[in-house]
Design a protein around this motif. Structure first.
Motif, mmCIF file in Angstrom:
data_model
loop_
_atom_site.group_PDB
_atom_site.id
_atom_site.type_symbol
_atom_site.label_atom_id
_atom_site.label_comp_id
_atom_site.label_asym_id
_atom_site.label_seq_id
_atom_site.Cartn_x
_atom_site.Cartn_y
_atom_site.Cartn_z
ATOM 1 N N ILE A 33 -1.293 4.570 0.443
ATOM 2 C CA ILE A 33 -0.776 4.776 -0.836
ATOM 3 C C ILE A 33 0.416 5.576 -1.185
ATOM 4 O O ILE A 33 1.005 5.025 -1.784
ATOM 5 N N TYR A 34 1.238 5.968 -0.307
ATOM 6 C CA TYR A 34 2.651 6.715 -0.217
ATOM 7 C C TYR A 34 3.245 5.824 -0.087
ATOM 8 O O TYR A 34 4.211 5.364 -0.895
ATOM 9 N N LEU A 35 3.572 4.562 0.837
ATOM 10 C CA LEU A 35 3.336 3.216 0.653
ATOM 11 C C LEU A 35 3.589 2.247 -0.216
ATOM 12 O O LEU A 35 4.853 2.177 -1.020
ATOM 13 N N GLU A 36 2.903 2.531 -1.042
ATOM 14 C CA GLU A 36 2.696 1.880 -2.764
ATOM 15 C C GLU A 36 3.377 2.609 -3.573
ATOM 16 O O GLU A 36 4.363 1.713 -3.931
ATOM 17 N N VAL A 37 3.172 4.245 -3.925
ATOM 18 C CA VAL A 37 4.286 4.844 -4.987
ATOM 19 C C VAL A 37 4.938 4.758 -4.947
ATOM 20 O O VAL A 37 6.257 4.473 -6.158
ATOM 21 N N TYR A 38 5.974 5.205 -3.437
ATOM 22 C CA TYR A 38 7.507 5.055 -3.326
ATOM 23 C C TYR A 38 8.164 4.487 -2.213
ATOM 24 O O TYR A 38 9.277 4.405 -2.735
ATOM 25 N N GLY A 39 7.101 3.337 -1.602
ATOM 26 C CA GLY A 39 8.372 2.331 -1.252
ATOM 27 C C GLY A 39 8.407 2.555 0.312
ATOM 28 O O GLY A 39 8.782 1.315 0.816
ATOM 29 N N SER A 40 8.679 3.203 1.022
ATOM 30 C CA SER A 40 8.786 3.692 1.763
ATOM 31 C C SER A 40 7.872 5.344 2.346
ATOM 32 O O SER A 40 8.103 6.063 1.895
ATOM 33 N N ARG A 41 7.611 4.690 3.756
ATOM 34 C CA ARG A 41 6.965 6.637 4.560
ATOM 35 C C ARG A 41 8.296 7.554 4.276
ATOM 36 O O ARG A 41 7.708 8.922 4.077
ATOM 37 N N ASP A 42 9.612 7.529 4.427
ATOM 38 C CA ASP A 42 11.265 7.985 4.724
ATOM 39 C C ASP A 42 10.996 8.652 3.142
ATOM 40 O O ASP A 42 12.280 9.393 3.257
ATOM 41 N N ALA A 43 10.581 8.000 2.677
ATOM 42 C CA ALA A 43 11.450 7.829 1.112
ATOM 43 C C ALA A 43 10.606 9.268 -0.064
ATOM 44 O O ALA A 43 9.936 10.290 0.700
ATOM 45 N N GLU A 44 11.975 9.811 -0.535
ATOM 46 C CA GLU A 44 11.877 11.113 -1.206
ATOM 47 C C GLU A 44 10.929 11.272 -2.156
ATOM 48 O O GLU A 44 11.646 10.357 -2.512
ATOM 49 N N THR A 45 10.185 12.177 -2.744
ATOM 50 C CA THR A 45 9.699 11.972 -3.851
ATOM 51 C C THR A 45 10.758 12.098 -4.703
ATOM 52 O O THR A 45 11.624 12.646 -4.788
ATOM 53 N N PHE A 46 9.938 11.478 -6.225
ATOM 54 C CA PHE A 46 10.949 11.959 -7.327
ATOM 55 C C PHE A 46 9.585 11.332 -8.625
ATOM 56 O O PHE A 46 8.534 11.066 -8.482
ATOM 57 N N PRO A 47 10.486 11.816 -9.669
ATOM 58 C CA PRO A 47 9.468 12.557 -10.552
ATOM 59 C C PRO A 47 8.981 10.198 -11.376
ATOM 60 O O PRO A 47 9.433 9.949 -11.102
ATOM 61 N N LEU A 48 7.684 10.519 -11.336
ATOM 62 C CA LEU A 48 7.160 9.708 -12.016
ATOM 63 C C LEU A 48 6.911 10.013 -13.532
ATOM 64 O O LEU A 48 6.265 10.838 -13.691
ATOM 65 N N LYS A 49 7.119 8.552 -14.386
ATOM 66 C CA LYS A 49 6.492 8.868 -15.782
ATOM 67 C C LYS A 49 5.622 7.741 -16.150
ATOM 68 O O LYS A 49 5.679 6.840 -15.494
ATOM 69 N N HIS A 50 5.140 7.983 -16.585
ATOM 70 C CA HIS A 50 3.680 7.230 -17.109
ATOM 71 C C HIS A 50 4.357 6.860 -18.787
ATOM 72 O O HIS A 50 4.406 8.073 -19.575
ATOM 73 N N ARG A 51 3.711 5.134 -19.117
ATOM 74 C CA ARG A 51 4.561 5.131 -20.247
ATOM 75 C C ARG A 51 2.920 4.051 -20.884
ATOM 76 O O ARG A 51 2.692 3.208 -20.123
ATOM 77 N N ARG A 52 3.261 4.765 -22.008
ATOM 78 C CA ARG A 52 1.819 4.364 -22.516
ATOM 79 C C ARG A 52 2.091 2.462 -23.231
ATOM 80 O O ARG A 52 3.396 2.469 -23.911
ATOM 81 N N ARG A 53 1.441 1.282 -22.848
ATOM 82 C CA ARG A 53 1.732 0.175 -23.448
ATOM 83 C C ARG A 53 1.273 0.240 -25.195
ATOM 84 O O ARG A 53 0.146 0.956 -25.504
ATOM 85 N N GLY A 54 2.387 -0.715 -25.556
ATOM 86 C CA GLY A 54 1.418 -0.311 -26.876
ATOM 87 C C GLY A 54 0.904 -1.462 -27.034
ATOM 88 O O GLY A 54 -0.077 -2.324 -26.675
ATOM 89 N N ARG A 67 1.537 2.041 -12.843
ATOM 90 C CA ARG A 67 0.401 1.028 -12.485
ATOM 91 C C ARG A 67 -0.499 0.462 -11.340
ATOM 92 O O ARG A 67 -0.484 -0.855 -11.243
ATOM 93 N N LEU A 68 -0.824 1.577 -10.515
ATOM 94 C CA LEU A 68 -1.578 1.710 -8.949
ATOM 95 C C LEU A 68 -3.119 1.712 -8.990
ATOM 96 O O LEU A 68 -2.864 2.894 -9.999
ATOM 97 N N ILE A 69 -3.637 0.385 -8.640
ATOM 98 C CA ILE A 69 -5.145 1.016 -8.674
ATOM 99 C C ILE A 69 -5.769 0.527 -7.259
ATOM 100 O O ILE A 69 -4.926 0.510 -6.312
ATOM 101 N N ILE A 70 -6.101 1.827 -6.804
ATOM 102 C CA ILE A 70 -7.198 2.314 -5.440
ATOM 103 C C ILE A 70 -8.354 1.810 -5.457
ATOM 104 O O ILE A 70 -8.899 2.493 -6.634
ATOM 105 N N GLU A 71 -9.205 0.713 -5.297
ATOM 106 C CA GLU A 71 -10.794 1.124 -5.121
ATOM 107 C C GLU A 71 -11.425 1.066 -3.268
ATOM 108 O O GLU A 71 -10.324 0.733 -2.729
#
Length: 131
Positions: free
Chosen positions: A110-131, A58-62
């Motif tokens: 952007i990486y920090l916003e997505v994963y929380g840390s510069r050193d964080a390893e990537t992990f699968p992200l799940k997109h959940r549709r809101r109802g 739920r991250l927007i980049i403008e």
């Protein structure tokens, strides 16, 4: 409120007429390790069309050009920001000059916003549709 069809048509037109800075950032975003998710560009959300969206976070980049310094546009940006915040989105903004001058710093933020840390390893992200 503007109809969904009109917003989709506007988004499609914006995707066809991207700025050089948007194209540069789009190419870089496609290189981010984001297994299971992705960024979308020029995506309609409510009454707005956002530049880039990562639905899983739920991250927007403008990206903003100089005209965003004008009072009327800055006021619209502020109202838009409030609405998107209320809908549960996080919005980060960059100036076009940031993308042109230091793309690596933009991508690191952007990486920090997505994963929380510069050193964080990537992990699968799940997109959940809101109802």
């Amino acid at each position: 409120m503007v109809s969904t069809a009109i917003r989709r048509a506007a988004a499609k037109k914006l995707r066809a007429n991207t700025t050089p800075h948007e194209r540069t950032l789009w190419r870089a975003l496609k290189e981010l390790p984001m297994e299971g998710s992705h960024f979308r560009r020029q995506t309609p959300i409510g009454p707005y069309v956002v530049d880039f969206l990562c639905p899983a976070k739920r991250l927007i980049i403008e990206l903003d050009g100089e005209h965003h310094n004008e009072d009327a546009i800055a006021k619209r940006d502020s109202e838009r920001q409030v609405w998107l915040d209320q809908e549960g989105y996080r919005v980060i903004r960059f100036w076009n000059s940031d993308v042109a001058g230091d793309l690596n710093a933009v991508m690191e933020r952007i990486y920090l916003e997505v994963y929380g840390s510069r050193d964080a390893e990537t992990f699968p992200l799940k997109h959940r549709r809101r109802g």
